[in-house]
Design a protein around this motif. Structure first.
Motif, PDB file in Angstrom:
ATOM      1  N   LYS A   2       0.841  -1.204   0.000  1.00 26.54           N
ATOM      2  CA  LYS A   2       0.000   0.000   0.000  1.00 26.54           C
ATOM      3  C   LYS A   2       0.879   1.258   0.000  1.00 26.54           C
ATOM      4  O   LYS A   2       0.571   2.229  -0.688  1.00 26.54           O
ATOM      5  CB  LYS A   2      -0.914  -0.023   1.227  1.00 26.54           C
ATOM      6  CG  LYS A   2      -1.902   1.109   1.258  1.00 26.54           C
ATOM      7  CD  LYS A   2      -2.824   1.013   2.440  1.00 26.54           C
ATOM      8  CE  LYS A   2      -3.745   2.205   2.512  1.00 26.54           C
ATOM      9  NZ  LYS A   2      -3.110   3.438   2.947  1.00 26.54           N
ATOM     10  N   ASP A   3       1.986   1.192   0.792  1.00 28.38           N
ATOM     11  CA  ASP A   3       2.900   2.334   0.847  1.00 28.38           C
ATOM     12  C   ASP A   3       3.489   2.625  -0.529  1.00 28.38           C
ATOM     13  O   ASP A   3       3.607   3.789  -0.937  1.00 28.38           O
ATOM     14  CB  ASP A   3       4.049   2.044   1.828  1.00 28.38           C
ATOM     15  CG  ASP A   3       3.571   2.096   3.260  1.00 28.38           C
ATOM     16  OD1 ASP A   3       2.420   2.492   3.470  1.00 28.38           O
ATOM     17  OD2 ASP A   3       4.353   1.731   4.160  1.00 28.38           O
ATOM     18  N   THR A   6       0.941   4.252  -2.631  1.00 30.11           N
ATOM     19  CA  THR A   6       0.709   5.633  -2.186  1.00 30.11           C
ATOM     20  C   THR A   6       1.829   6.552  -2.684  1.00 30.11           C
ATOM     21  O   THR A   6       1.561   7.625  -3.233  1.00 30.11           O
ATOM     22  CB  THR A   6       0.628   5.687  -0.647  1.00 30.11           C
ATOM     23  OG1 THR A   6      -0.379   4.783  -0.210  1.00 30.11           O
ATOM     24  CG2 THR A   6       0.300   7.073  -0.158  1.00 30.11           C
ATOM     25  N   VAL A   7       3.084   6.107  -2.485  1.00 31.63           N
ATOM     26  CA  VAL A   7       4.232   6.921  -2.943  1.00 31.63           C
ATOM     27  C   VAL A   7       4.182   7.053  -4.468  1.00 31.63           C
ATOM     28  O   VAL A   7       4.415   8.133  -5.018  1.00 31.63           O
ATOM     29  CB  VAL A   7       5.573   6.282  -2.502  1.00 31.63           C
ATOM     30  CG1 VAL A   7       6.753   7.043  -3.080  1.00 31.63           C
ATOM     31  CG2 VAL A   7       5.679   6.251  -0.983  1.00 31.63           C
ATOM     32  N   SER A 224       7.324   7.792   8.067  1.00 28.72           N
ATOM     33  CA  SER A 224       6.000   7.362   7.627  1.00 28.72           C
ATOM     34  C   SER A 224       6.019   6.060   6.839  1.00 28.72           C
ATOM     35  O   SER A 224       5.029   5.347   6.808  1.00 28.72           O
ATOM     36  CB  SER A 224       5.353   8.451   6.765  1.00 28.72           C
ATOM     37  OG  SER A 224       5.398   9.688   7.425  1.00 28.72           O
ATOM     38  N   ALA A 225       7.112   5.779   6.149  1.00 25.22           N
ATOM     39  CA  ALA A 225       7.182   4.549   5.335  1.00 25.22           C
ATOM     40  C   ALA A 225       8.633   4.087   5.253  1.00 25.22           C
ATOM     41  O   ALA A 225       9.550   4.889   5.417  1.00 25.22           O
ATOM     42  CB  ALA A 225       6.646   4.815   3.936  1.00 25.22           C
TER      43      ALA A 225
ATOM     44  N   TYR B  94      -1.596  12.573   1.818  1.00 29.26           N
ATOM     45  CA  TYR B  94      -0.491  11.662   1.462  1.00 29.26           C
ATOM     46  C   TYR B  94       0.136  11.049   2.718  1.00 29.26           C
ATOM     47  O   TYR B  94       0.285   9.830   2.836  1.00 29.26           O
ATOM     48  CB  TYR B  94       0.539  12.459   0.662  1.00 29.26           C
ATOM     49  CG  TYR B  94       1.812  11.717   0.315  1.00 29.26           C
ATOM     50  CD1 TYR B  94       1.779  10.476  -0.317  1.00 29.26           C
ATOM     51  CD2 TYR B  94       3.060  12.273   0.586  1.00 29.26           C
ATOM     52  CE1 TYR B  94       2.949   9.815  -0.661  1.00 29.26           C
ATOM     53  CE2 TYR B  94       4.230  11.627   0.242  1.00 29.26           C
ATOM     54  CZ  TYR B  94       4.163  10.388  -0.379  1.00 29.26           C
ATOM     55  OH  TYR B  94       5.332   9.738  -0.709  1.00 29.26           O
ATOM     56  N   ARG B  99       0.492   6.521   6.678  1.00 29.32           N
ATOM     57  CA  ARG B  99       0.369   6.015   8.055  1.00 29.32           C
ATOM     58  C   ARG B  99      -0.807   5.051   8.191  1.00 29.32           C
ATOM     59  O   ARG B  99      -1.311   4.826   9.288  1.00 29.32           O
ATOM     60  CB  ARG B  99       0.226   7.165   9.049  1.00 29.32           C
ATOM     61  CG  ARG B  99       1.293   8.236   9.007  1.00 29.32           C
ATOM     62  CD  ARG B  99       2.704   7.697   8.881  1.00 29.32           C
ATOM     63  NE  ARG B  99       3.165   6.993  10.040  1.00 29.32           N
ATOM     64  CZ  ARG B  99       3.878   7.526  11.018  1.00 29.32           C
ATOM     65  NH1 ARG B  99       4.253   8.776  10.948  1.00 29.32           N
ATOM     66  NH2 ARG B  99       4.253   6.808  12.047  1.00 29.32           N
TER      67      ARG B  99
END
Lengths: 414, 302
Positions: A2-3, A6-7, A224-225, B94, B99
């Protein structure tokens, strides 16, 4: 996962809206369409040999023929027959200077002087300049045929035999291999495109990383990631951005090719044909672009992570640029070396294969085993470089101050 | 709910940034991480967050390593950083998504926090166009958007004007009421005194003082006397103070701060002052301030 998505989404959206991306896309699109329009523009003004002119249509060009000694009596009628869109007028020898002045200011006017010579007369053309488009070679050939026909006739050769002697023999060249002028030119263009794409979009990755360090958002981001996910999402986004832009260019090129380039367009007499561009070769070229980009993007991301200021990025990228330049020139040089052994070696080396393969795929029947080994080695190199890059990236993203040297990065612990 | 830092060390080359540091946070509230510049505060926070490796020691949350899977944590770094060319709301979403929030959840939380901090009108603005104070508010939202239970605030009040300081303070009070565990690094001692129940003071990577702030202060006893009076009255008071062994710490516009050895000398000083007809506007016997304790400990270590 998911990260990474998202990025990826954030980086893609951020970069696709940037002025640099929009302006580059528009400029290249205009250049592509302009390039596709050139054949139409030039063919319209040149008055090609054999162009059809309907009866009664006004002839756009004039050529004064000066044959003071009546050396080639049938010249004007033969030229008129060969070039129906040019009006051939019998010139007066006393008006030579007047004709020259007219020609100087008018590209549609020319002058042909038939001068006495041994064993046959010589010709002198007066045209406005070298870009006037007057078909002098063809006209000289027509006059030569009239002279030869006259000589043969005087020698007692029948008109039918004379015509037979003067007829050009038709021939075709059938290549045993895959290479044709279009594939050859396209191969070189694609190699250049591949280099610029790999460099340009790889630079985008480095710039993106460096910007995050410069704006100090990196510290918030790595909390955050995981750095590996950030790096992967970023590299994939920039790769997709490159693909989007390249697709736009290719579609524009294809549209220009089918809509703007005349069907009978030739380069040096060779018709433009994209027969070497098969769906398989297109897919493989795309695969090599993605893999080549991934390899250099991973290296560039480390370069971006070593600097604290965007101004230092160029010098930080020097090692990566040197590697890509050497790889590109090695591949380019091998295009002109027919030795299959050398070509195979360059095909297997992960850094050079993305640059040589588009050319080989369009111009050779590359053995499937060569393609397979090359892709496997390239993927293995990407995995290896990615593992090292992620470690170096994680170690250096929070370093601020003087630019890190390679040996210093290896000393840093994540 | 316990954060344990045990025998943690970190070196950069020959320089020891953190040297055998240990402390424990066993209940919600604000924990102060104090120290001079370069004392090792940020390195300690980065090691706890797992974005920097440690050479030795152990860091756990409820007995487990600190990872995003084990604990929701938020971080507001000292070096504020936002994407300058990205709209505020977009980058808040974002970071929320990174998170673990859905886009909708992140958008709702971002809107709620922007409303709370009075920055809703800037949601569509590029971050680079915001004032420093407003950028700091956005940075605070980034740290809190996913409702973390462990929060790291590195110099949260630096550079804020009094109005924004009040807004940040009210947020801090809300977080305390919500039983969050907050680790705050700050140079502003009055702020730390106001919020921190426990603290550790670092000097050159080593802990020079740690524990409960009230207990530390109580351990020092009454060491200070704060006298409020006019300049004329102070001229009368100073010879008397000298008689009772009171040492001047600082002369102020409205009085003077003295160092005292005990309550008795202060009481004697007050009796004599009144006998001389000087009635002080303020007479306060108190424990040393955190600022004084900090100077005392860090100065002593140097």
């Amino acid at each position: 996962m998911k990260d990474i998505i998202t990025v990826f989404g954030f980086t893609l959206r951020d970069n696709i809206r940037k002025k640099t991306f929009i302006i580059t896309t528009v400029i290249v699109l205009v250049l592509i369409l302009a390039a596709c329009s050139l054949p139409t523009i030039f063919s319209g003004s040149k008055g090609d040999k054999g162009a059809d002119v309907t009866p009664g249509e006004k002839k756009s060009n004039t050529c004064y023929v000066l044959d003071q000694n009546n050396l080639v009596p049938g010249a004007i009628s033969a030229l008129t027959e060969a070039y129906p869109n040019i009006e051939f007028k019998k010139g007066e020898s006393g008006k030579t200077e007047e004709y020259k002045k007219t020609i100087e200011g008018d590209k549609s006017v020319a002058m042909l002087e038939i001068i006495k010579g041994e064993p046959i007369p010589s010709l002198r053309f007066t045209v406005t300049d070298f870009m006037s488009g007057v078909p002098t070679d063809g006209m000289a050939q027509v006059v030569r045929q009239v002279i030869v026909a006259d000589v043969l006739s005087k020698a007692g050769v029948s008109e039918a035999d004379s015509r037979l002697v003067l007829t050009d023999i038709s021939y075709t060249t059938v290549p045993a291999g895959k290479m044709d002028v279009t594939g050859y030119s396209l191969g070189i263009v694609l190699t250049l495109l591949m280099f610029f794409a790999v460099y340009f979009y790889g630079y985008g990755v480095a710039m993106s990383v460096a910007s995050e360090k410069t704006s100090r958002v990196m510290e918030t981001l790595v909390v955050s990631a995981k750095p590996s996910r950030i790096l992967l999402g970023k590299c994939v986004a920039m790769g997709v951005l490159g693909l989007i832009q390249l697709t736009i260019f290719i579609l524009a090129g294809a549209a220009g090719y089918s809509l703007l380039i005349p069907d009978d367009f030739t380069i040096s007499g060779v018709p433009l044909a994209l027969s070497s561009f098969t769906p398989l070769s297109a897919v493989l070229i795309l695969v090599y672009f993605l893999l080549g980009y991934s390899l250099f993007a991973m290296i560039n991301s480390v370069c971006g992570a070593t600097v604290s200021r965007a101004e230092d990025l160029q010098s930080a990228m020097t090692p990566s640029v040197i590697v890509s330049m050497i790889s590109f020139y090695a591949a380019y040089a091998v295009m002109f070396i027919p030795d299959p052994g050398i070509r195979r070696i360059v095909t297997y080396i992960p850094f050079t294969s993305p640059f040589i393969m588009p050319f080989r795929l369009l111009n050779e029947n590359v053995p499937a085993i060569d393609i397979g080994i090359s892709i496997v080695l390239l993927i293995a190199a990407i995995v290896l470089v990615s593992i090292v890059s992620v470690r170096l990236y994680s170690a250096s993203v929070l370093h601020y101050g003087q630019r890190l040297k390679i040996k210093e990065i290896f000393k840093l612990k994540v | 709910m316990a954060l344990t830092v045990r025998n943690v060390s970190k070196s950069f080359g020959d320089k020891k940034a953190v040297d055998n540091l240990s402390f424990e946070i066993s209940r919600p509230g604000v924990f102060g991480l104090l120290g001079t510049n370069g004392a090792g505060k940020t390195t300690t926070i980065r090691m706890i967050l797992g974005i920097m490796s440690r050479d030795a020691g152990e860091i756990t949350w409820n007995g487990k390593p600190i990872t995003s899977e084990n604990v929701r944590y938020g971080y507001m770094p000292e070096e504020r950083g936002l994407y300058p060319k990205v709209r505020v709301l977009e980058q808040l979403i974002y970071f929320g998504e990174l998170r673990g929030m859905s886009r909708l959840e992140a958008e709702r939380a971002a809107s709620r926090w922007m409303d709370r901090l009075g920055v809703t009108e800037y949601s569509r603005m590029l971050a680079e166009k915001l004032s420093k104070g407003n950028q700091q508010k956005i940075q605070l939202i980034v740290a809190l958007i996913h409702d973390p239970e462990l929060i790291f605030l590195d110099e949260p009040f630096s550079g804020l004007d009094p109005i924004n300081t009040n807004i940040f303070r009210s947020v801090m009070s809300d977080l305390i009421d919500a039983k969050k565990t907050i680790i705050m690094s700050s140079h502003q001692m009055p702020t730390v005194e106001q919020y921190c129940s426990d603290l550790v003071i670092l000097d050159k990577g080593r802990s020079v003082l740690s524990g409960n702030l009230r207990a530390i202060k109580a351990g020092y006893g009454h060491t200070n006397l704060s006298l409020g009076c006019s300049a004329k009255a102070l001229n009368t008071a100073l010879p008397i103070a000298e008689k009772y062994g009171l040492r001047i710490l600082e002369k102020q516009a409205d009085g003077c701060e003295f160092k005292i050895d005990g309550d008795e000398s202060a009481h004697g000083f007050l009796r004599d002052l009144i006998g001389m007809g000087v009635i002080p506007e303020r007479f306060e016997i108190r424990e040393p301030s955190l600022h004084e304790i900090f100077i005392d400990k860090v100065g002593e270590a140097k």
